[in-house]
Enzyme design. Structure first.
Site, mmCIF file in Angstrom:
data_model
loop_
_atom_site.group_PDB
_atom_site.id
_atom_site.type_symbol
_atom_site.label_atom_id
_atom_site.label_comp_id
_atom_site.label_asym_id
_atom_site.label_seq_id
_atom_site.Cartn_x
_atom_site.Cartn_y
_atom_site.Cartn_z
ATOM 1 N N TYR A 103 -7.097 16.035 -6.511
ATOM 2 C CA TYR A 103 -6.457 15.258 -7.587
ATOM 3 C C TYR A 103 -5.622 16.166 -8.497
ATOM 4 C CZ TYR A 103 -5.936 12.004 -11.534
ATOM 5 O OH TYR A 103 -5.427 11.205 -12.540
ATOM 6 N N LYS A 134 -1.481 16.048 -9.071
ATOM 7 C CA LYS A 134 -0.830 15.819 -10.365
ATOM 8 C C LYS A 134 0.024 17.013 -10.788
ATOM 9 C CE LYS A 134 -2.280 11.598 -11.137
ATOM 10 N NZ LYS A 134 -1.337 10.458 -11.120
ATOM 11 N N ASP A 170 0.853 -1.188 0.000
ATOM 12 C CA ASP A 170 0.000 0.000 0.000
ATOM 13 C C ASP A 170 0.892 1.241 0.000
ATOM 14 O OD1 ASP A 170 -1.697 2.091 0.404
ATOM 15 O OD2 ASP A 170 -2.687 1.249 2.179
HETATM 16 P P1 NAD Z 1 -6.646 2.130 -12.364
HETATM 17 O O1 NAD Z 1 -7.515 2.388 -11.190
HETATM 18 O O2 NAD Z 1 -7.091 1.188 -13.403
HETATM 19 O O3 NAD Z 1 -5.189 1.693 -11.880
HETATM 20 C C1 NAD Z 1 -4.573 2.290 -10.777
HETATM 21 C C2 NAD Z 1 -3.900 1.212 -9.972
HETATM 22 O O4 NAD Z 1 -3.246 1.837 -8.864
HETATM 23 C C3 NAD Z 1 -4.899 0.189 -9.401
HETATM 24 O O5 NAD Z 1 -4.529 -1.131 -9.745
HETATM 25 C C4 NAD Z 1 -4.821 0.430 -7.913
HETATM 26 O O6 NAD Z 1 -4.980 -0.738 -7.117
HETATM 27 C C5 NAD Z 1 -3.421 1.007 -7.739
HETATM 28 N N1 NAD Z 1 -3.357 1.745 -6.485
HETATM 29 C C6 NAD Z 1 -4.250 2.655 -6.022
HETATM 30 N N2 NAD Z 1 -3.931 3.010 -4.778
HETATM 31 C C7 NAD Z 1 -2.816 2.309 -4.435
HETATM 32 C C8 NAD Z 1 -2.036 2.231 -3.263
HETATM 33 N N3 NAD Z 1 -2.350 2.932 -2.168
HETATM 34 N N4 NAD Z 1 -0.954 1.426 -3.273
HETATM 35 C C9 NAD Z 1 -0.641 0.690 -4.364
HETATM 36 N N5 NAD Z 1 -1.363 0.707 -5.490
HETATM 37 C C10 NAD Z 1 -2.438 1.507 -5.533
HETATM 38 O O7 NAD Z 1 -6.404 3.574 -12.996
HETATM 39 P P2 NAD Z 1 -5.502 4.067 -14.226
HETATM 40 O O8 NAD Z 1 -6.370 4.985 -14.987
HETATM 41 O O9 NAD Z 1 -4.786 2.972 -14.902
HETATM 42 O O10 NAD Z 1 -4.466 4.968 -13.419
HETATM 43 C C11 NAD Z 1 -3.062 4.819 -13.557
HETATM 44 C C12 NAD Z 1 -2.441 6.194 -13.413
HETATM 45 O O11 NAD Z 1 -2.870 7.009 -14.493
HETATM 46 C C13 NAD Z 1 -2.853 6.939 -12.152
HETATM 47 O O12 NAD Z 1 -1.729 7.602 -11.614
HETATM 48 C C14 NAD Z 1 -3.864 7.933 -12.661
HETATM 49 O O13 NAD Z 1 -3.971 9.060 -11.828
HETATM 50 C C15 NAD Z 1 -3.300 8.251 -14.004
HETATM 51 N N6 NAD Z 1 -4.215 8.853 -14.955
HETATM 52 C C16 NAD Z 1 -5.354 8.207 -15.334
HETATM 53 C C17 NAD Z 1 -6.205 8.823 -16.252
HETATM 54 C C18 NAD Z 1 -7.472 8.174 -16.715
HETATM 55 O O14 NAD Z 1 -8.284 8.854 -17.363
HETATM 56 N N7 NAD Z 1 -7.713 6.893 -16.444
HETATM 57 C C19 NAD Z 1 -5.871 10.073 -16.765
HETATM 58 C C20 NAD Z 1 -4.696 10.681 -16.369
HETATM 59 C C21 NAD Z 1 -3.874 10.061 -15.458
#
Ligand code: NAD
Length: 256
Positions: free
Chosen positions: A151, A155, A41
């Site tokens: 958020y 970022k 975590d």
């Molecule tokens: P997702 O929720 O599919 O994947 C995120 C992963 O991070 C999950 O598997 C989750 O279990 C893990 N996670 C969350 N909290 C955690 C913790 N405390 N310890 C360890 N792992 C943890 O989402 P995603 O869209 O693939 O996000 C990946 C990255 O991309 C993130 O940093 C997110 O902010 C960024 N992002 C996503 C988007 C979007 O539109 N999906 C846009 C811009 C940036």
């Protein structure tokens, strides 16, 4: 073939990146809350230490690239803990393993949300490295009804941290490129609940306009991470590479 460590490897962009790298013959050590080689975590100090210790064991003390992808979107201080301090701990604690590897490279996943309105108190506390103050500022934002700023602030802080950190002795000085990618809206479990609600989807699409090709699939983002962390990347560092269908260009116009 190279050895990678990817956080957030169980879902979304991290999972797509892990699959792509493995399909190219690379070794990927995945980390996530669950369903990964390392369960940790990253919101907690213990989890961050656990990640570093297990990564050293599983990699034999050498990594060629690190991708800090784990992230949270909750209107809660945990978002700052994971997105900022969890990511920074990942990169800093694994940097010695990168230094022992071959053509070490690192990427952290930021977001185009970093160009949205922020709470400067959160951003400044993060950049000072003060987790308690950053969490307190995030809690205050939530309490006054501005939880949506948590958020974007997390970022923006990630993006600014990358620009400062990448050019320092430990990264550029050690020959290790460090970059952020900043996706627009990517179709992953994180964003799915927002897009499934018509009113929230309209808010997302107004705040993240994507004139080129609309929402992205996670496997349309992974190739950029692949290149930035590959041996061909010798001179791109300290960059926030927007993979956002043009959202940053729309939102920030002449800012270059
Ligand atoms: P997702 O929720 O599919 O994947 C995120 C992963 O991070 C999950 O598997 C989750 O279990 C893990 N996670 C969350 N909290 C955690 C913790 N405390 N310890 C360890 N792992 C943890 O989402 P995603 O869209 O693939 O996000 C990946 C990255 O991309 C993130 O940093 C997110 O902010 C960024 N992002 C996503 C988007 C979007 O539109 N999906 C846009 C811009 C940036």
């Amino acid at each position: 073939s190279r050895t990678y460590l990817v956080t957030g490897a169980a879902s979304g962009i991290g999972l797509a990146t892990t699959r792509r790298l493995r399909s190219h013959g690379h070794t990927v050590i995945g980390a996530d809350l669950r369903d990964a080689d390392i369960s940790a975590d990253l919101a907690t100090a213990e989890g961050r230490t656990e990640l570093a210790e297990r990564a050293a064991e599983l990699s034999g003390g050498r990594l060629d690239a690190v991708v800090a992808c784990a992230g949270a979107l909750a209107l809660d201080p945990v978002t700052v803990r994971v997105n900022c301090f969890g990511a920074f701990a990942t990169l800093e604690n694994l940097r010695p393993l990168l230094a022992a590897g071959t053509r070490g490279r690192a990427v952290v996943v930021s977001s185009v949300a970093g160009v949205h309105a922020t709470d400067p108190a959160i951003v400044e506390a993060v950049l000072l490295g003060d987790e308690a103050a950053a969490v307190a500022a995030a809690r205050a934002a939530v309490d006054r009804g501005e939880g949506h700023l948590v958020y974007s602030s997390s970022k923006q802080a990630v993006s600014r941290w990358v620009r400062r950190t990448a050019v320092g002795a430990e990264w550029a000085g050690a020959g290790i490129p460090l970059n952020a990618i900043a996706p627009g809206t990517v179709l992953t479990p994180m964003i799915r609940p927002l897009l499934d609600d018509p009113a929230l989807r309209a808010v997302v699409d107004t705040s993240v306009p994507m004139p080129l090709h609309g929402h992205a699939a996670a496997d349309q983002v992974a190739p950029l991470v692949d290149w930035l962390t590959g041996p061909e990347n010798t001179h791109v560092t300290g960059q926030i590479v927007y993979v956002d269908g043009g959202a940053d260009a729309v939102l920030r116009g002449d800012a270059v």
